[in-house]
Design an enzyme around this catalytic site. Structure first.
Site, mmCIF file in Angstrom:
data_model
loop_
_atom_site.group_PDB
_atom_site.id
_atom_site.type_symbol
_atom_site.label_atom_id
_atom_site.label_comp_id
_atom_site.label_asym_id
_atom_site.label_seq_id
_atom_site.Cartn_x
_atom_site.Cartn_y
_atom_site.Cartn_z
ATOM 1 N N PHE A 46 -6.203 -6.147 -7.529
ATOM 2 C CA PHE A 46 -4.956 -5.411 -7.760
ATOM 3 C C PHE A 46 -3.897 -5.981 -6.827
ATOM 4 N N GLY A 47 -2.952 -6.692 -7.385
ATOM 5 C CA GLY A 47 -1.958 -7.371 -6.563
ATOM 6 C C GLY A 47 -0.637 -6.639 -6.530
ATOM 7 N N THR A 54 0.813 -5.704 -2.949
ATOM 8 C CA THR A 54 1.420 -6.100 -1.671
ATOM 9 C C THR A 54 1.828 -7.577 -1.693
ATOM 10 N N SER A 90 4.590 -1.720 2.870
ATOM 11 C CA SER A 90 4.857 -0.285 2.693
ATOM 12 C C SER A 90 5.920 -0.043 1.625
ATOM 13 N N TRP A 130 -3.039 -10.073 0.975
ATOM 14 C CA TRP A 130 -3.947 -9.009 1.425
ATOM 15 C C TRP A 130 -4.633 -8.355 0.233
ATOM 16 N N MET A 146 -19.120 6.722 23.591
ATOM 17 C CA MET A 146 -20.338 7.452 24.006
ATOM 18 C C MET A 146 -21.557 6.547 24.085
ATOM 19 N N GLU A 199 -3.500 1.106 1.546
ATOM 20 C CA GLU A 199 -3.270 2.246 0.639
ATOM 21 C C GLU A 199 -2.241 3.227 1.207
HETATM 22 P P1 TGC Z 1 9.428 6.874 -5.177
HETATM 23 O O1 TGC Z 1 10.859 7.142 -5.538
HETATM 24 O O2 TGC Z 1 8.781 7.776 -4.201
HETATM 25 O O3 TGC Z 1 8.540 6.863 -6.497
HETATM 26 C C1 TGC Z 1 8.862 6.093 -7.641
HETATM 27 C C2 TGC Z 1 8.225 6.781 -8.840
HETATM 28 O O4 TGC Z 1 6.810 6.857 -8.663
HETATM 29 C C3 TGC Z 1 6.351 8.235 -8.635
HETATM 30 N N1 TGC Z 1 5.331 8.314 -7.568
HETATM 31 C C4 TGC Z 1 4.024 8.460 -7.786
HETATM 32 N N2 TGC Z 1 3.327 8.627 -8.904
HETATM 33 C C5 TGC Z 1 1.974 8.737 -8.795
HETATM 34 N N3 TGC Z 1 1.328 8.681 -7.615
HETATM 35 C C6 TGC Z 1 2.006 8.495 -6.455
HETATM 36 N N4 TGC Z 1 1.358 8.429 -5.304
HETATM 37 C C7 TGC Z 1 3.412 8.388 -6.511
HETATM 38 N N5 TGC Z 1 4.382 8.219 -5.583
HETATM 39 C C8 TGC Z 1 5.548 8.174 -6.243
HETATM 40 C C9 TGC Z 1 7.598 9.037 -8.326
HETATM 41 O O5 TGC Z 1 7.488 10.341 -8.823
HETATM 42 C C10 TGC Z 1 8.671 8.224 -9.030
HETATM 43 O O6 TGC Z 1 8.552 8.513 -10.413
HETATM 44 P P2 TGC Z 1 9.841 8.490 -11.372
HETATM 45 O O7 TGC Z 1 9.339 8.978 -12.696
HETATM 46 O O8 TGC Z 1 10.848 9.417 -10.723
HETATM 47 O O9 TGC Z 1 10.326 7.081 -11.389
HETATM 48 O O10 TGC Z 1 9.354 5.361 -4.703
HETATM 49 P P3 TGC Z 1 9.707 4.709 -3.318
HETATM 50 O O11 TGC Z 1 10.103 3.294 -3.552
HETATM 51 O O12 TGC Z 1 10.660 5.591 -2.543
HETATM 52 O O13 TGC Z 1 8.271 4.647 -2.620
HETATM 53 C C11 TGC Z 1 7.909 5.510 -1.717
HETATM 54 C C12 TGC Z 1 6.535 5.186 -1.057
HETATM 55 C C13 TGC Z 1 6.785 4.671 0.332
HETATM 56 C C14 TGC Z 1 5.823 6.515 -1.005
HETATM 57 C C15 TGC Z 1 5.666 4.162 -1.828
HETATM 58 O O14 TGC Z 1 6.317 2.953 -1.902
HETATM 59 C C16 TGC Z 1 4.310 3.957 -1.171
HETATM 60 O O15 TGC Z 1 3.376 4.692 -1.430
HETATM 61 N N6 TGC Z 1 4.155 2.909 -0.297
HETATM 62 C C17 TGC Z 1 2.868 2.535 0.279
HETATM 63 C C18 TGC Z 1 2.362 1.261 -0.369
HETATM 64 C C19 TGC Z 1 0.876 1.249 -0.526
HETATM 65 O O16 TGC Z 1 0.189 2.241 -0.356
HETATM 66 N N7 TGC Z 1 0.343 0.110 -0.909
HETATM 67 C C20 TGC Z 1 -1.048 -0.027 -1.198
HETATM 68 C C21 TGC Z 1 -1.372 -1.343 -1.863
HETATM 69 S S1 TGC Z 1 -2.965 -1.390 -2.632
HETATM 70 C C22 TGC Z 1 -4.065 -1.382 -1.377
HETATM 71 O O17 TGC Z 1 -3.741 -1.260 -0.238
HETATM 72 C C23 TGC Z 1 -5.486 -1.522 -1.776
HETATM 73 S S2 TGC Z 1 -6.531 -1.460 -0.425
HETATM 74 C C24 TGC Z 1 -8.065 -1.685 -1.093
HETATM 75 C C25 TGC Z 1 -8.836 -0.391 -1.253
HETATM 76 O O18 TGC Z 1 -8.317 0.589 -1.820
HETATM 77 O O19 TGC Z 1 -9.980 -0.311 -0.838
HETATM 78 P P1 FAD Z 2 4.280 -2.867 7.019
HETATM 79 O O1 FAD Z 2 4.744 -2.201 5.793
HETATM 80 O O2 FAD Z 2 5.056 -4.033 7.506
HETATM 81 O O3 FAD Z 2 4.169 -1.783 8.179
HETATM 82 C C1 FAD Z 2 4.031 -2.128 9.562
HETATM 83 C C2 FAD Z 2 4.171 -0.857 10.404
HETATM 84 O O4 FAD Z 2 5.464 -0.274 10.163
HETATM 85 C C3 FAD Z 2 3.136 0.214 10.051
HETATM 86 O O5 FAD Z 2 2.769 0.900 11.216
HETATM 87 C C4 FAD Z 2 3.922 1.177 9.138
HETATM 88 O O6 FAD Z 2 3.418 2.498 9.183
HETATM 89 C C5 FAD Z 2 5.313 1.078 9.760
HETATM 90 N N1 FAD Z 2 6.360 1.425 8.798
HETATM 91 C C6 FAD Z 2 6.627 0.845 7.590
HETATM 92 N N2 FAD Z 2 7.650 1.460 6.988
HETATM 93 C C7 FAD Z 2 8.035 2.479 7.813
HETATM 94 C C8 FAD Z 2 9.028 3.494 7.742
HETATM 95 N N3 FAD Z 2 9.817 3.618 6.677
HETATM 96 N N4 FAD Z 2 9.137 4.359 8.778
HETATM 97 C C9 FAD Z 2 8.308 4.261 9.861
HETATM 98 N N5 FAD Z 2 7.341 3.326 9.974
HETATM 99 C C10 FAD Z 2 7.206 2.449 8.957
HETATM 100 N N6 FAD Z 2 -2.675 -4.528 -0.989
HETATM 101 C C11 FAD Z 2 -2.808 -4.661 -2.329
HETATM 102 O O7 FAD Z 2 -1.821 -4.656 -3.070
HETATM 103 N N7 FAD Z 2 -4.049 -4.810 -2.892
HETATM 104 C C12 FAD Z 2 -5.186 -4.843 -2.156
HETATM 105 O O8 FAD Z 2 -6.281 -4.967 -2.711
HETATM 106 C C13 FAD Z 2 -5.068 -4.726 -0.735
HETATM 107 N N8 FAD Z 2 -6.184 -4.814 0.047
HETATM 108 C C14 FAD Z 2 -6.043 -4.872 1.416
HETATM 109 C C15 FAD Z 2 -7.156 -5.159 2.203
HETATM 110 C C16 FAD Z 2 -7.013 -5.272 3.584
HETATM 111 C C17 FAD Z 2 -8.198 -5.651 4.422
HETATM 112 C C18 FAD Z 2 -5.747 -5.035 4.190
HETATM 113 C C19 FAD Z 2 -5.574 -5.104 5.690
HETATM 114 C C20 FAD Z 2 -4.653 -4.738 3.419
HETATM 115 C C21 FAD Z 2 -4.765 -4.671 2.015
HETATM 116 N N9 FAD Z 2 -3.651 -4.462 1.189
HETATM 117 C C22 FAD Z 2 -3.773 -4.561 -0.176
HETATM 118 C C23 FAD Z 2 -2.315 -4.362 1.779
HETATM 119 C C24 FAD Z 2 -1.996 -2.980 2.362
HETATM 120 O O9 FAD Z 2 -1.771 -2.042 1.364
HETATM 121 C C25 FAD Z 2 -0.776 -3.136 3.275
HETATM 122 O O10 FAD Z 2 -1.193 -3.865 4.417
HETATM 123 C C26 FAD Z 2 -0.188 -1.801 3.679
HETATM 124 O O11 FAD Z 2 0.405 -1.150 2.575
HETATM 125 C C27 FAD Z 2 0.853 -1.928 4.809
HETATM 126 O O12 FAD Z 2 1.762 -2.946 4.548
HETATM 127 P P2 FAD Z 2 2.070 -4.071 5.670
HETATM 128 O O13 FAD Z 2 0.774 -4.598 6.157
HETATM 129 O O14 FAD Z 2 3.048 -5.028 5.083
HETATM 130 O O15 FAD Z 2 2.736 -3.298 6.871
#
Ligand code: TGC
Ligand code: FAD
Length: 389
Positions: free
Chosen positions: A134-135, A137, A143, A167, A342, A368
């Site tokens: 799932f791409g 990031t 974030s 990532w 511990m 996430e």
């Molecule tokens: P925002 O205005 O908040 O939302 C845009 C639209 O999306 C809807 N929405 C959601 N819907 C379902 N689930 C959620 N969690 C949702 N959050 C928001 C929202 O209602 C809106 O809908 P519409 O119809 O009004 O357009 O968008 P924003 O750009 O302000 O984003 C806010 C923020 C920071 C919360 C969002 O960008 C965010 O969650 N950032 C974190 C990124 C993140 O978690 N990345 C993960 C990448 S994948 C990964 O890490 C896999 S790790 C591997 C593993 O899982 O083991």
């Molecule tokens: P940044 O967004 O640069 O954040 C750096 C720091 O700034 C953090 O402490 C954060 O909390 C803080 N910060 C950011 N914004 C704000 C704000 N507005 N206010 C205050 N503090 C803030 N992504 C995918 O898409 N698919 C995957 O399968 C996937 N797998 C992963 C596996 C691993 C092992 C790792 C390490 C990461 C993976 N990711 C994946 C990416 C992951 O989702 C991102 O690393 C994560 O969302 C954070 O983004 P970043 O690393 O760019 O940190």
């Protein structure tokens, strides 16, 4: 060493589970005990993913376990959560593998794909014969995925995609990548098959965390795909964010598994380790740490159980999931750090699983949606003020 996978059930929550839910949990616990634990430290040390486990995980119905139809097991969400807990009791990397396959790649196709895409990919993914990643990031957008620079432009009936995703769990071992990209109308998703011209992947090395998990970069240079690669229902950032909600749900449960292993290990250790001629378990400061661990794991279990019941009743909101992911992962990380302390010097060697879990949980706290991002999601919910604007 004592049974580090044993359940921790201070409030008899087992009574609140159905027989099917208990059976799903116990089956996966047995698999983990027999087939994962014996080799997991070696994989972590060597930075290898235990791919031999994939067919067994498929046989157990783990991939897409809570999806219905298309060859998926159709379990309820509590059973799915319990499975994630047992997988992560062994290693966060193994749970990650299952999360990405199920909650991110399969769910993206399930929720936003065409009927033809669902029929083509989901049954094979449930069998573990097609692996997904799932791409979302990018190097400069973690974030804030809404700022993504990957672009897709129309090319006749198909598309040409350019960009870099970084990532990405399972990147180099995946047969398909769900790639999110910007188009003129906003953000949408594509299924890019391995081997497509212009699409390349390579692994990120040097990780001190998630060493038994594959983490990669995806490079898309003029990748030409046909119309059948486009997820037709994915319109806007909501589509990828909805997948994150599914994955965060599994993580909230999973983190409790890692915390439980650390607690079991620390409890066992302090009962037998003597200092100043008494077992460490007899000292008040040590007991206080154990009680803190027990309390936080138990609170996390209660949150997850109700979260799962809400999800099964279609009443769960993304903010509920943010609450559980933020709290449970952060507490699990605190518990792992406490357990490491511990165990004294023994806490830093791989004779015990604690340091591995501690290092893994650093990633789980970040991916996430980081702890602070989840805080801001909840802050927005309760105040109505959007800190991301
Ligand atoms: P925002 O205005 O908040 O939302 C845009 C639209 O999306 C809807 N929405 C959601 N819907 C379902 N689930 C959620 N969690 C949702 N959050 C928001 C929202 O209602 C809106 O809908 P519409 O119809 O009004 O357009 O968008 P924003 O750009 O302000 O984003 C806010 C923020 C920071 C919360 C969002 O960008 C965010 O969650 N950032 C974190 C990124 C993140 O978690 N990345 C993960 C990448 S994948 C990964 O890490 C896999 S790790 C591997 C593993 O899982 O083991
Ligand atoms: P940044 O967004 O640069 O954040 C750096 C720091 O700034 C953090 O402490 C954060 O909390 C803080 N910060 C950011 N914004 C704000 C704000 N507005 N206010 C205050 N503090 C803030 N992504 C995918 O898409 N698919 C995957 O399968 C996937 N797998 C992963 C596996 C691993 C092992 C790792 C390490 C990461 C993976 N990711 C994946 C990416 C992951 O989702 C991102 O690393 C994560 O969302 C954070 O983004 P970043 O690393 O760019 O940190």
């Amino acid at each position: 060493m004592a049974d580090l996978l044993k359940d921790l059930d201070f409030f008899n929550l087992d009574e609140l589970l159905s027989q099917e839910e208990r059976m799903a949990r116990d089956t996966v616990k047995q698999f983990v005990e027999r087939e994962v634990i014996p080799d997991i430290e070696r994989h972590f040390a060597n930075e290898t993913f235990p791919s031999a486990l994939i067919p067994r995980m498929a046989e157990l119905g783990i991939f897409g376990a809570n999806l219905h139809g298309y060859g998926c097991a159709g379990m309820n969400n509590v059973a799915y959560g319990l499975i994630m807990q047992e997988l992560e009791a062994a290693d966060s990397g193994l749970r990650s593998f299952a999360s990405v396959q199920s909650a991110l790649a399969m769910y993206a196709i399930y929720a936003w794909g065409s009927e033809a895409q669902k029929n083509r990919y989901l049954p094979e993914m449930a069998k573990g014969r097609i692996l997904g990643c799932f791409g979302l990031t990018e190097p400069d957008h973690g974030s804030d995925p809404g700022g993504m620079e990957t672009r897709a432009r129309r090319d006749g009936k198909g598309w040409i995609i350019n960009g870099t995703k970084r990532w990405i769990t399972n990147g180099t071992i995946a047969d398909i990548a769900v790639v999110w990209a910007r188009v003129d109308e906003g953000i949408t998703g594509f299924i890019v098959e391995k081997g497509t011209s212009g699409f390349s992947t390579h692994d990120i090395h040097g990780k001190f965390s998630m060493r038994a998990s594959v983490t990669s970069e995806l490079i898309l240079e003029d990748v030409r795909v046909g119309p059948e690669a486009h997820l037709p229902e994915a319109r806007g950032l909501k589509a990828p964010l909805s997948c994150l909600t599914q994955a965060r749900y599994g993580i909230a449960w999973g983190a409790l598994g890692a915390a439980r292993t650390c607690y079991n290990c620390a409890l066992d250790y302090v009962k037998s380790r003597k200092q100043f001629s008494r077992p460490l378990a007899g000292y008040q400061l040590v007991q206080s740490k154990l009680v803190r661990m027990l309390t936080e794991i138990t609170k996390g279990q209660l949150v997850c159980l109700q979260l799962g019941r809400l999800k099964d009743a279609n009443r769960m909101r993304p903010e509920h999931v943010s609450f559980a992911k933020r709290n449970n992962v952060n507490e699990a990380l605190g518990i792992a750090r406490m357990a490491r302390d511990m165990l004294g010097a023994n806490g830093i060697v791989n004779e015990y699983p604690v340091i591995r879990h501690m290092l893994n949980l650093e990633t789980v706290n970040t991916y996430e949606g980081t702890y602070d991002v989840q805080t801001l999601i909840l802050g927005r919910d309760i105040t109505g003020e959007n800190a991301f604007d």
